[in-house]
Design a protein around this motif. Structure first.
Motif, PDB file in Angstrom:
ATOM      1  N   GLU A  50      39.587  31.179  38.833  1.00  0.00           N
ATOM      2  CA  GLU A  50      38.853  31.990  40.269  1.00  0.00           C
ATOM      3  C   GLU A  50      37.244  31.630  40.345  1.00  0.00           C
ATOM      4  OE1 GLU A  50      42.635  33.519  39.966  1.00  0.00           O
ATOM      5  OE2 GLU A  50      41.086  33.669  39.316  1.00  0.00           O
ATOM      6  N   GLN A  51      36.179  31.026  40.883  1.00  0.00           N
ATOM      7  CA  GLN A  51      34.908  31.385  40.394  1.00  0.00           C
ATOM      8  C   GLN A  51      33.937  31.123  42.000  1.00  0.00           C
ATOM      9  OE1 GLN A  51      33.797  28.720  36.883  1.00  0.00           O
ATOM     10  NE2 GLN A  51      33.793  30.030  35.890  1.00  0.00           N
ATOM     11  N   ASN A 107      38.228  39.872  46.763  1.00  0.00           N
ATOM     12  CA  ASN A 107      38.685  40.485  45.647  1.00  0.00           C
ATOM     13  C   ASN A 107      38.047  39.607  44.435  1.00  0.00           C
ATOM     14  OD1 ASN A 107      40.001  38.901  47.446  1.00  0.00           O
ATOM     15  ND2 ASN A 107      41.592  38.870  46.060  1.00  0.00           N
ATOM     16  N   TYR A 108      36.847  39.129  44.857  1.00  0.00           N
ATOM     17  CA  TYR A 108      36.134  38.378  44.625  1.00  0.00           C
ATOM     18  C   TYR A 108      34.769  37.923  45.082  1.00  0.00           C
ATOM     19  CZ  TYR A 108      41.119  35.887  43.725  1.00  0.00           C
ATOM     20  OH  TYR A 108      42.483  35.366  43.991  1.00  0.00           O
TER      21      TYR A 108
END
Length: 126
Positions: free
Chosen positions: A2-3, A114-115
């Motif tokens: 994930e980015q 969370n990101y």
């Protein structure tokens, strides 16, 4: 993996405008709730705006209300922050943040997400 990635930062004079964008890979954009945060040197990270999954609900911190506008384009998997009437005190690193939890949360609190993206610098000169 994930980015998240922000773009659109830069240097402007007071009263000017910038539009920040944030894209995501490795996650389903439609499932995410988003927020924009900023952090100036020596200051804590500040939540300034957030948007619901569908985009119908938005919130703004008092410091940016009436000047900034958050939006999302689910078709393009992109989050935006339109910043108008910029002030020198808006100078900061700006971050997009996403969450894929479905419980209730405070969208202005960093730990709700969370990101995170790597940030894009916004500098406003007087």
């Amino acid at each position: 993996q994930e980015q998240l990635g922000e773009s659109g930062g830069g240097s402007v004079q007071a009263g000017g405008s910038l539009r920040l964008s944030c894209t995501v890979s490795g996650l389903t954009f439609d499932d995410l709730r988003w927020g924009w945060f900023r952090q100036a040197p020596g200051k804590e990270r500040e939540g300034i705006s957030c948007i619901s999954r569908g985009g119908s609900s938005t919130l703004y911190a008092d410091s940016v209300k009436g000047r900034f506008s958050i939006s999302r384009d689910n078709a393009k998997n992109t989050l935006f922050l339109q910043m108008n009437s910029l002030k020198p005190e808006d100078t900061a690193m700006y971050y997009c943040a996403a969450r894929n939890y479905y419980n209730s949360y405070d969208c202005f609190v960093a730990s709700s997400y969370n990101y995170w993206g790597q940030g894009t610098q916004v500098t406003v000169s007087s």
